[in-house]
Structures are given as C-alpha cells and as structure tokens.
Design a protein around this motif. Structure first.
Motif: not given
Length: 232
Positions: A45-62
């Motif tokens: 139901e919230n693909p945009g917010a999930v995409g932003v969140s997942a991307t930020l979390l990905h780059y946190a570890w990177v």
C-alpha cells in the motif's frame, strides 16, 4: 582535495561515519510500518515510502564500510590485531547485510499481486538454508558485533574514550529491540545514539591533520624513543 590522498580518504571516512547512522535514522523514520501487530500489506500500500526507506537502510550499511576502514587505519600499536580482524569481519558483514534490503521490493510486488497467505508462503520458501547461513547470519552478526569490536579497538588504541564502544553497543541494542517490538521511540532512539557517537568520531577524523591521519605525526616520537634507548 582529490589530488591529496590523505585528505580525501580522511574526509571520506569521517563523512561516512556521520552519513551512515543518519541514513539509518532516516530509513527508520520513512518506514511506513505502524506500531502494533505487523501488517505485511503496508508494503504493497506504500511502495514509494518503502522504496525510500529500503534505499536509505541499504546505504546506511554501505556507507559504514569506508568509515570502518578509516577507523581500522587509525588504530596503531595497541589494538591492531583486534582492529584488523574485527574490521575484516565487519566489512564482509556490512556488504552482506546491505544486500538483504532488496527483499522489501519483493514484498511490495508479492503482497500487491497475490493474496497475503500466498505472498507470505513465497517469502518463507525464499529463505533457503544457503541464504540464511551465507547471507543473513554473516550480515547481521558481522555488522552488529563487528561494529562494536571495531569501536573497542579504536578506544583501546587511545583514539576515543570507552564511551565510544559503549555507545555503539547501546545504540545497536536499543535499535534492534525497538525495531523488533515496532516501538517508534526506541526504533528511532537507537539510530540517534549511533549518530551521536559515530558522528562525534567522524567529525574528529575530518578535523585531523594529514600527518595525524597518515601516522607521520607519531614517527618523531617513536624515533626519539629509539634514539634514547640506543644512547644507553
């Protein structure tokens, strides 16, 4: 700065120690999941917010990777063995853990295209033994335990007080507990703690001189000690 190896690597490492926990905090803030019982449909139901969140979390570890390499680089004499081993484990763990964020995008598509029970079954079946043993466990254990051990080595070398590893351990523990319980206060509070401790160390690295970063500032002292011993 690009032509100055010491300055570029020093600033990059310090900046990444600030940006990594900041991305973690922003990734938690933008996660659309509400407190309470977990509802997997929130991803569809919230693909945009999930995409932003997942991307930020990905780059946190990177972004933690060059920061960790910078911390290990600065550990000299005391704590070198621990820093080298913990640094290697942490970098491998962070790389593995960052890749796991892609599962959020599969959640978006599966829960948006299939009934919830079928989507859940597919996600459960995707958790193959190889994925758990070679991706998930090394990613989680290597990242979380490794970051604490690198901070311990950094403090043992005298570069920071013992508040640094204590803060890293506390921040990770608070964040993991808050995220598992869907508690926003703790889920956001853990990354804030990590931002404060890693951010302080990151800024201190940025403000170092090139001589301190490269170790040249320590060589005269070591040479002086050697000369004194020889004169006896």
């Amino acid at each position: 700065m690009l032509t100055n190896a010491s300055a570029f690597r020093r600033v990059a490492a310090g900046a990444c120690l600030v940006l990594a926990p900041l991305c973690l905090l922003l990734g938690m803030v933008t996660d659309p999941t509400e407190p309470g019982p977990y509802d997997p449909l929130v991803y569809a139901e919230n693909p945009g917010a999930v995409g932003v969140s997942a991307t930020l979390l990905h780059y946190a570890w990177v972004l933690f990777v060059p920061g960790v390499i910078g911390l290990v680089h600065l550990v000299r004499r005391k704590g070198v063995v621990l820093a080298n081993l913990a640094g290697a484990v942490t970098v491998i763990g962070l790389i593995n853990f960052s890749s796991l964020m892609i599962s959020d995008f599969f959640d978006i598509v599966l829960y948006g295209s299939l009934p919830a029970d079928q989507a859940h079954k597919l996600m459960e079946e995707a958790a193959q033994p190889a994925m758990i043993a070679a991706w998930q466990l090394p990613g989680m254990i290597g990242s979380f335990l490794g970051l604490v051990l690198v901070a311990v080595a950094y403090a043992r070398s005298g570069r920071a007080g013992w508040w640094f590893p204590a803060g890293v351990l506390g921040g990770i523990a608070v964040w993991l507990y808050g995220a598992s319980q869907w508690n926003e206060v703790l889920g956001f509070g853990g990354p804030v703690i990590l931002l404060l401790v890693f951010g302080y160390v990151g800024v201190s690295i940025i403000r170092m001189t090139d001589a301190e970063w490269s170790g040249e500032a320590e060589e005269p002292r070591l040479s002086g000690l050697g000369a004194g011993g020889g004169s006896r």
